[in-house]
Write a protein that holds these residues in place. Structure first.
Motif, PDB file in Angstrom:
ATOM      1  N   ARG A   1       0.857  -1.192   0.000  1.00 47.06           N
ATOM      2  CA  ARG A   1       0.000   0.000   0.000  1.00 47.06           C
ATOM      3  C   ARG A   1       0.893   1.242   0.000  1.00 47.06           C
ATOM      4  NH1 ARG A   1      -2.987  -3.616  -0.855  1.00 47.06           N
ATOM      5  NH2 ARG A   1      -5.072  -4.013  -0.018  1.00 47.06           N
TER       6      ARG A   1
ATOM      7  N   THR B   1       2.213   8.037   3.855  1.00 46.13           N
ATOM      8  CA  THR B   1       2.948   9.302   3.929  1.00 46.13           C
ATOM      9  C   THR B   1       3.700   9.374   5.251  1.00 46.13           C
ATOM     10  OG1 THR B   1       1.129  10.303   2.700  1.00 46.13           O
ATOM     11  CG2 THR B   1       2.628  11.828   3.815  1.00 46.13           C
TER      12      THR B   1
ATOM     13  N   VAL C   1      -5.586   6.225   8.393  1.00 49.30           N
ATOM     14  CA  VAL C   1      -7.037   6.346   8.496  1.00 49.30           C
ATOM     15  C   VAL C   1      -7.584   4.949   8.763  1.00 49.30           C
ATOM     16  CG1 VAL C   1      -9.168   6.873   7.248  1.00 49.30           C
ATOM     17  CG2 VAL C   1      -7.107   8.264   6.861  1.00 49.30           C
TER      18      VAL C   1
ATOM     19  N   HIS D   1     -10.613   2.668   8.435  1.00 52.14           N
ATOM     20  CA  HIS D   1     -11.890   2.685   7.704  1.00 52.14           C
ATOM     21  C   HIS D   1     -12.534   1.302   7.724  1.00 52.14           C
ATOM     22  CE1 HIS D   1     -10.155   0.855   4.010  1.00 52.14           C
ATOM     23  NE2 HIS D   1      -9.064   1.477   4.393  1.00 52.14           N
TER      24      HIS D   1
ATOM     25  N   ALA E   1      -4.758  -2.789   4.989  1.00 51.57           N
ATOM     26  CA  ALA E   1      -4.000  -1.846   5.823  1.00 51.57           C
ATOM     27  C   ALA E   1      -4.837  -1.400   7.024  1.00 51.57           C
ATOM     28  CB  ALA E   1      -3.569  -0.643   4.992  1.00 51.57           C
TER      29      ALA E   1
ATOM     30  N   ARG F   1      -9.675   4.815  -4.228  1.00 49.29           N
ATOM     31  CA  ARG F   1     -10.893   4.882  -5.036  1.00 49.29           C
ATOM     32  C   ARG F   1     -12.038   4.226  -4.302  1.00 49.29           C
ATOM     33  NH1 ARG F   1      -9.603   4.086 -11.372  1.00 49.29           N
ATOM     34  NH2 ARG F   1     -11.823   4.559 -11.481  1.00 49.29           N
TER      35      ARG F   1
HETATM   36  C1  LIG Z   1       0.982   8.741  -2.214  1.00 50.97           C
HETATM   37  C2  LIG Z   1      -0.075   8.232  -1.233  1.00 50.97           C
HETATM   38  C3  LIG Z   1       0.016   8.526   0.116  1.00 50.97           C
HETATM   39  C4  LIG Z   1      -0.957   8.080   1.029  1.00 50.97           C
HETATM   40  N1  LIG Z   1      -0.832   8.383   2.368  1.00 50.97           N
HETATM   41  C5  LIG Z   1      -1.755   7.938   3.267  1.00 50.97           C
HETATM   42  C6  LIG Z   1      -1.616   8.185   4.670  1.00 50.97           C
HETATM   43  O1  LIG Z   1      -0.630   8.772   5.142  1.00 50.97           O
HETATM   44  N2  LIG Z   1      -2.617   7.739   5.495  1.00 50.97           N
HETATM   45  C7  LIG Z   1      -3.709   7.044   5.024  1.00 50.97           C
HETATM   46  O2  LIG Z   1      -4.585   6.655   5.825  1.00 50.97           O
HETATM   47  N3  LIG Z   1      -3.850   6.783   3.702  1.00 50.97           N
HETATM   48  C8  LIG Z   1      -2.895   7.190   2.819  1.00 50.97           C
HETATM   49  N4  LIG Z   1      -3.032   6.918   1.480  1.00 50.97           N
HETATM   50  C9  LIG Z   1      -4.253   6.202   1.049  1.00 50.97           C
HETATM   51  C10 LIG Z   1      -4.174   4.690   1.255  1.00 50.97           C
HETATM   52  O3  LIG Z   1      -3.080   4.173   0.499  1.00 50.97           O
HETATM   53  C11 LIG Z   1      -5.496   4.054   0.770  1.00 50.97           C
HETATM   54  O4  LIG Z   1      -6.577   4.523   1.544  1.00 50.97           O
HETATM   55  C12 LIG Z   1      -5.453   2.532   0.753  1.00 50.97           C
HETATM   56  O5  LIG Z   1      -6.437   2.105  -0.133  1.00 50.97           O
HETATM   57  C13 LIG Z   1      -5.669   1.899   2.111  1.00 50.97           C
HETATM   58  O6  LIG Z   1      -5.515   0.505   1.967  1.00 50.97           O
HETATM   59  P1  LIG Z   1      -6.483  -0.567   2.646  1.00 50.97           P
HETATM   60  O7  LIG Z   1      -5.773  -1.869   2.548  1.00 50.97           O
HETATM   61  O8  LIG Z   1      -6.913  -0.093   3.998  1.00 50.97           O
HETATM   62  O9  LIG Z   1      -7.779  -0.578   1.721  1.00 50.97           O
HETATM   63  P2  LIG Z   1      -7.920  -1.252   0.241  1.00 50.97           P
HETATM   64  O10 LIG Z   1      -7.708  -2.696   0.311  1.00 50.97           O
HETATM   65  O11 LIG Z   1      -7.093  -0.471  -0.713  1.00 50.97           O
HETATM   66  O12 LIG Z   1      -9.446  -0.945  -0.084  1.00 50.97           O
HETATM   67  C14 LIG Z   1     -10.523  -1.721   0.487  1.00 50.97           C
HETATM   68  C15 LIG Z   1     -11.801  -0.893   0.442  1.00 50.97           C
HETATM   69  O13 LIG Z   1     -11.653   0.221   1.320  1.00 50.97           O
HETATM   70  C16 LIG Z   1     -11.936   1.432   0.621  1.00 50.97           C
HETATM   71  N5  LIG Z   1     -11.009   2.456   1.168  1.00 50.97           N
HETATM   72  C17 LIG Z   1      -9.657   2.584   0.980  1.00 50.97           C
HETATM   73  N6  LIG Z   1      -9.179   3.625   1.685  1.00 50.97           N
HETATM   74  C18 LIG Z   1     -10.261   4.188   2.324  1.00 50.97           C
HETATM   75  C19 LIG Z   1     -10.422   5.281   3.200  1.00 50.97           C
HETATM   76  N7  LIG Z   1      -9.382   6.040   3.592  1.00 50.97           N
HETATM   77  N8  LIG Z   1     -11.656   5.570   3.660  1.00 50.97           N
HETATM   78  C20 LIG Z   1     -12.727   4.823   3.313  1.00 50.97           C
HETATM   79  N9  LIG Z   1     -12.651   3.758   2.486  1.00 50.97           N
HETATM   80  C21 LIG Z   1     -11.426   3.445   2.002  1.00 50.97           C
HETATM   81  C22 LIG Z   1     -11.693   1.121  -0.848  1.00 50.97           C
HETATM   82  O14 LIG Z   1     -12.478   1.957  -1.671  1.00 50.97           O
HETATM   83  C23 LIG Z   1     -12.133  -0.332  -0.932  1.00 50.97           C
HETATM   84  O15 LIG Z   1     -13.534  -0.402  -1.085  1.00 50.97           O
HETATM   85  C24 LIG Z   1      -2.061   7.328   0.555  1.00 50.97           C
HETATM   86  C25 LIG Z   1      -2.133   7.015  -0.815  1.00 50.97           C
HETATM   87  C26 LIG Z   1      -1.157   7.452  -1.700  1.00 50.97           C
HETATM   88  C27 LIG Z   1      -1.260   7.089  -3.168  1.00 50.97           C
END
Ligand SMILES: Cc1cc2nc3c(=O)[nH]c(=O)nc-3n(C[C@H](O)[C@H](O)[C@H](O)COP(=O)(O)OP(=O)(O)OC[C@H]3O[C@@H](n4cnc5c(N)ncnc54)[C@H](O)[C@@H]3O)c2cc1C
Length: 265
Positions: free
Chosen positions: A89, A92, A108, A110, A116, A260
């Motif tokens: 993933r 920042t 975050v 969620h 993550a 997304r």
């Molecule tokens: C350059 C960069 C820097 C980033 N820095 C940070 C950071 O410092 N802190 C941080 O929290 N995130 C950060 N993000 C965002 C983070 O990478 C995404 O939110 C990521 O998808 C989280 O992974 P996951 O495994 O929790 O969810 P995923 O497996 O990716 O997604 C599962 C489901 O959760 C949903 N989802 C994903 N993120 C969110 C959310 N925030 N709120 C609600 N629903 C969500 C998706 O739409 C999907 O339906 C950053 C992204 C980028 C590209």
């Protein structure tokens, strides 16, 4: 200055351990990572981001990883058997303390549908992760007279980091949309900045309040603006469109979709 498009040039990979976690506000958990390998990590400041490799939920995970996120590096990563391949993933740097060899990330939370988000609620001191440096995304021109920064909660660390590291005489507007008013953080912004926290009512699409704030913004000097937009992908895409419509040159807009809605990374 490096930007999102230069990310693949960075090659510092650090295998580190969780030092501790703290629920800092209703929707954020801060994770502190530590380890000697952080000695090698450049301190880029601003919205310094990295690839984060997280352990499998069951069984052993390998942290013998490629040190580039280019095509070859990604193919190497995919060649690791899925049973031991870490999850990948993007996050920042919220704070980096090179002397102490410690780094904080604000996650975050969620729910349990993301790898993550699940991991951060269960991890404990001693767990291993790896990070691969990707540099900064915000690229602003030296002649900038106004910085427009906007993001949702996933871009909080990025925007707070940019505000912390901009020259003290910089001016602008920073808009950060958050799920709860209590998720707002203390910010060390230049005096000439307005920092606007936008708490999001339940049921509202993430990013839509920050996007509306950008769409309501205009300027008489579009050619000396620099802008940074990040968050749920409709926000940076729509914000960029508005700035282009009011005459801001495209090269002065740094933007990226951080996640997304409804789509796993
Ligand atoms: C350059 C960069 C820097 C980033 N820095 C940070 C950071 O410092 N802190 C941080 O929290 N995130 C950060 N993000 C965002 C983070 O990478 C995404 O939110 C990521 O998808 C989280 O992974 P996951 O495994 O929790 O969810 P995923 O497996 O990716 O997604 C599962 C489901 O959760 C949903 N989802 C994903 N993120 C969110 C959310 N925030 N709120 C609600 N629903 C969500 C998706 O739409 C999907 O339906 C950053 C992204 C980028 C590209």
């Amino acid at each position: 200055m490096m930007s999102f498009k230069d990310a693949k040039k960075h090659t510092t990979l650090c295998v580190v351990n969780v030092v501790g976690t703290e629920r800092i506000s209703p929707n954020f958990i801060r994770v502190t990572l530590g380890g000697d390998q952080l000695q090698r990590l450049p301190d880029h400041g601003f919205d310094h981001w990295f690839r984060l490799y997280l352990p499998q939920e069951h069984g052993e995970t390998t942290f013998d990883l490629p040190n580039r996120a280019d095509t070859i590096g990604y193919l190497k990563y995919l060649r690791i058997p899925s049973a031991t391949r870490p999850h990948l993933r993007n996050y920042t740097v919220r704070a980096f303390r090179p002397q102490a060899r410690e780094l904080d990330i604000d996650f975050v939370v969620h729910g349990d549908e993301g790898v993550a988000s699940r991991w951060v609620q269960r991890t404990k001191a001693g767990d291993t992760v790896a990070l691969l440096d990707q540099g900064c995304g915000y690229e602003f021109a030296p002649d900038t007279t106004f910085h427009l920064l906007a993001g949702d909660e996933t871009a909080l660390a990025a925007i707070v980091g940019i505000l912390r590291d901009l020259p003290r005489d910089a001016t602008g507007l920073a808009v950060v949309e958050i799920p709860d008013p209590a998720d707002a953080q203390q910010v060390d912004a230049p005096a000439g900045f307005e920092v606007r926290w936008l708490p999001r009512p339940a049921g509202t699409r993430p990013g839509s309040l920050a996007l509306a704030a950008v769409q309501a913004w205009t300027t008489d000097s579009p050619t000396t603006v620099s802008a940074y937009f990040a968050g749920e992908q409709a926000l940076p895409a729509g914000a960029r469109r508005h700035l282009v419509d009011i005459g801001v040159p495209k090269r002065r807009i740094s933007f990226t979709g951080y996640w997304r809605l409804g789509k796993t990374h």
